[in-house]
Design a protein around this motif. Sequence first.
Motif, PDB file in Angstrom:
ATOM      1  N   ALA A  82      22.636  66.548  28.925  1.00 56.61           N
ATOM      2  CA  ALA A  82      21.677  65.424  28.739  1.00 56.61           C
ATOM      3  C   ALA A  82      20.620  65.348  29.599  1.00 56.61           C
ATOM      4  CB  ALA A  82      22.516  63.910  28.641  1.00 56.61           C
ATOM      5  N   GLY A  83      19.368  64.657  29.141  1.00 60.49           N
ATOM      6  CA  GLY A  83      18.196  64.423  30.025  1.00 60.49           C
ATOM      7  C   GLY A  83      17.570  65.606  30.216  1.00 60.49           C
ATOM      8  N   LEU A 127      20.455  59.066  36.076  1.00 61.43           N
ATOM      9  CA  LEU A 127      19.578  59.483  35.358  1.00 61.43           C
ATOM     10  C   LEU A 127      20.044  59.993  33.927  1.00 61.43           C
ATOM     11  CD1 LEU A 127      16.582  60.662  37.351  1.00 61.43           C
ATOM     12  CD2 LEU A 127      16.949  58.537  36.281  1.00 61.43           C
ATOM     13  N   PHE A 128      20.892  60.879  34.336  1.00 60.41           N
ATOM     14  CA  PHE A 128      21.177  61.790  33.064  1.00 60.41           C
ATOM     15  C   PHE A 128      22.544  61.290  32.394  1.00 60.41           C
ATOM     16  CE2 PHE A 128      18.850  63.831  36.385  1.00 60.41           C
ATOM     17  CZ  PHE A 128      17.865  64.096  35.485  1.00 60.41           C
ATOM     18  N   HIS A 187      11.018  64.744  27.897  1.00 63.38           N
ATOM     19  CA  HIS A 187      11.676  63.794  28.694  1.00 63.38           C
ATOM     20  C   HIS A 187      10.796  63.407  29.880  1.00 63.38           C
ATOM     21  CE1 HIS A 187      14.876  65.589  26.729  1.00 63.38           C
ATOM     22  NE2 HIS A 187      15.757  64.531  26.856  1.00 63.38           N
ATOM     23  N   ILE A 231      26.137  63.530  35.182  1.00 62.36           N
ATOM     24  CA  ILE A 231      25.438  64.130  34.312  1.00 62.36           C
ATOM     25  C   ILE A 231      26.320  64.233  33.150  1.00 62.36           C
ATOM     26  CG2 ILE A 231      24.376  66.354  33.288  1.00 62.36           C
ATOM     27  CD1 ILE A 231      23.896  66.813  36.512  1.00 62.36           C
ATOM     28  N   TYR A 269      18.230  68.237  31.729  1.00 65.01           N
ATOM     29  CA  TYR A 269      18.897  68.715  33.074  1.00 65.01           C
ATOM     30  C   TYR A 269      19.217  70.285  32.812  1.00 65.01           C
ATOM     31  CZ  TYR A 269      20.592  68.333  37.768  1.00 65.01           C
ATOM     32  OH  TYR A 269      21.034  68.297  39.038  1.00 65.01           O
ATOM     33  N   GLY A 328      20.842  73.901  28.750  1.00 68.82           N
ATOM     34  CA  GLY A 328      20.811  73.326  30.205  1.00 68.82           C
ATOM     35  C   GLY A 328      22.284  74.026  30.916  1.00 68.82           C
ATOM     36  N   TYR A 370      11.827  62.939  33.004  1.00 69.75           N
ATOM     37  CA  TYR A 370      12.082  63.334  34.403  1.00 69.75           C
ATOM     38  C   TYR A 370      11.734  64.560  34.981  1.00 69.75           C
ATOM     39  CZ  TYR A 370      14.513  59.085  34.140  1.00 69.75           C
ATOM     40  OH  TYR A 370      14.673  57.608  34.106  1.00 69.75           O
ATOM     41  N   SER A 382      23.788  58.826  29.255  1.00 68.31           N
ATOM     42  CA  SER A 382      23.042  58.285  27.835  1.00 68.31           C
ATOM     43  C   SER A 382      23.198  57.046  27.933  1.00 68.31           C
ATOM     44  CB  SER A 382      23.508  59.152  26.832  1.00 68.31           C
ATOM     45  OG  SER A 382      24.668  58.881  26.653  1.00 68.31           O
TER      46      SER A 382
END
Length: 446
Positions: free
Chosen positions: A344-345, A266-267, A229, A292, A347, A313, A231, A269
């Motif tokens: 997601a992401g 950011l997190f 990813h 998130i 995190y 996560g 980030y 989708s």
Amino acid sequence: MATRWQGQCADCGEWNTLVEEAPQTVFSSKHDLSSGGRPIVFTPLDAPGELPVRRASGLAEFDRALGGGLVPGSAILMGGDPGIGKSTLLLQVSAHIASSGGTAVYVSGEEAAGQVRLRAERLGLSKAPILMASATSVRDILTTLGNMDTPSLLVIDSIQTMHSDQIEGAPGTVSQVRGCAFELIRYAKENGVTLILVGHVTKDGNIAGPRVLEHMVDVVMSFEGERSHQYRILRSLKNRFGPVDEIGVFAMEGAGLAEVGNPSMLFLSGREEPMAGSAVFPAMEGTRPVLIEIQALIVRLQSGATPRRAVVGWDNGRMAMLLAVLEARCGLNFSSAEVYLNVAGGYRLSDPAADLAVAAALVSALGDKPLSSNAVWFGEVSLAGEIRPVAHSAIRQRESAKLGFAKAFGPSSAAEQDPGGEGGKGLAFTGLGMLPNLVDRILSDA
Ligand SMILES: Nc1ncnc2c1ncn2[C@@H]1O[C@H](COP(=O)(O)OP(=O)(O)OP(=O)(O)O)[C@@H](O)[C@H]1O
Ligand SMILES: [Mg+2]
């Protein structure tokens, strides 16, 4: 530590890294320390004197994670997975310091000067007046520093590659790492230099080498993220000069790490179609809200095989507890189903208010009922199935409203804390007292 010869380190699993150390002299009671010393001076806490002035690094996200900039005379240890971007970040910080009137010394023990120059060129920092060297001998480094003007920043990349000729053993061994760190930290404290040590991490994410390293420094930071990813999150795990719950958010781009000043989107989708098993959680990171997406997938098993539970996560034990509460208090049955949970992401969630959003995702996945795509969920769930109040509910609602969400579900008390919904204008808040309310709501309306 081991009391006999051992090929493999029991802590980090590395081979041939244990070195022999002579036992320390045991003091006998004959040593009387109550006389013969020099008197120490006591000072009042409000004595006049200089308080350290923090120096901005030029990267606001880096300063935020540090609690407001670099403190002179402090030592920072930065850990992170291989290739996550530690050298990139520190080269950028050094460049900012060097270009804004400070002196930055960057010593790489891992890469040749040419490699660092190549990175600097890619980051567009070739012109920054950083004093860069490739060296591994702490004696050479400290001798050189002693013969020049004191720098404002000293970066050592990494502490595991440093060695001292005063200490036996190869670089990276416990006694070498401890000894080198001690000398470098002493130099930093005596001269008011900010020292940043890069530390390798072991497979399970701890900083390699002696645990005592974490006690010796003032700040321990970890640079996290999934390499796949974009980030990266800079988190402080210990900070003698500031709070530890603020994070710095960066995006890895071709030209280096770019700051992400407003990470709240950011997190998510960004799908249009609502899907079963997906719930949005307004998390708090320090003083900042971050939205998130939590995703759950439930697969019914036909055979009697033991179903798998996997969590990415979030805390494994916490999910097991939530599943148990959903079974015991709401009469749902997960026992013959595989349960997967993903944040997601890339995190990593640590906010306890995530319980309600996770529960909503699980119930939605179990019943195959998509949650409304413009709703957010927050609240802590107790073993009795109550949805308990959490901190910062007004900020969570405000941020959700700002990002276009229309509904928020949370603990009943959040409505009282925030009369008239001042927290989130345009956001309809619904208080859910007990977990069965949540289950009814999700499973009844389509
Ligand atoms: N040419 C490039 N374009 C874009 N990104 C790059 C390029 N070269 C390297 N990177 C990124 O930089 C990362 C490496 O960063 P860096 O060397 O700062 O990591 P590190 O944490 O210091 O690693 P190590 O533990 O090996 O020292 C790579 O994982 C990659 O994502
Ligand atoms: Mg590196």
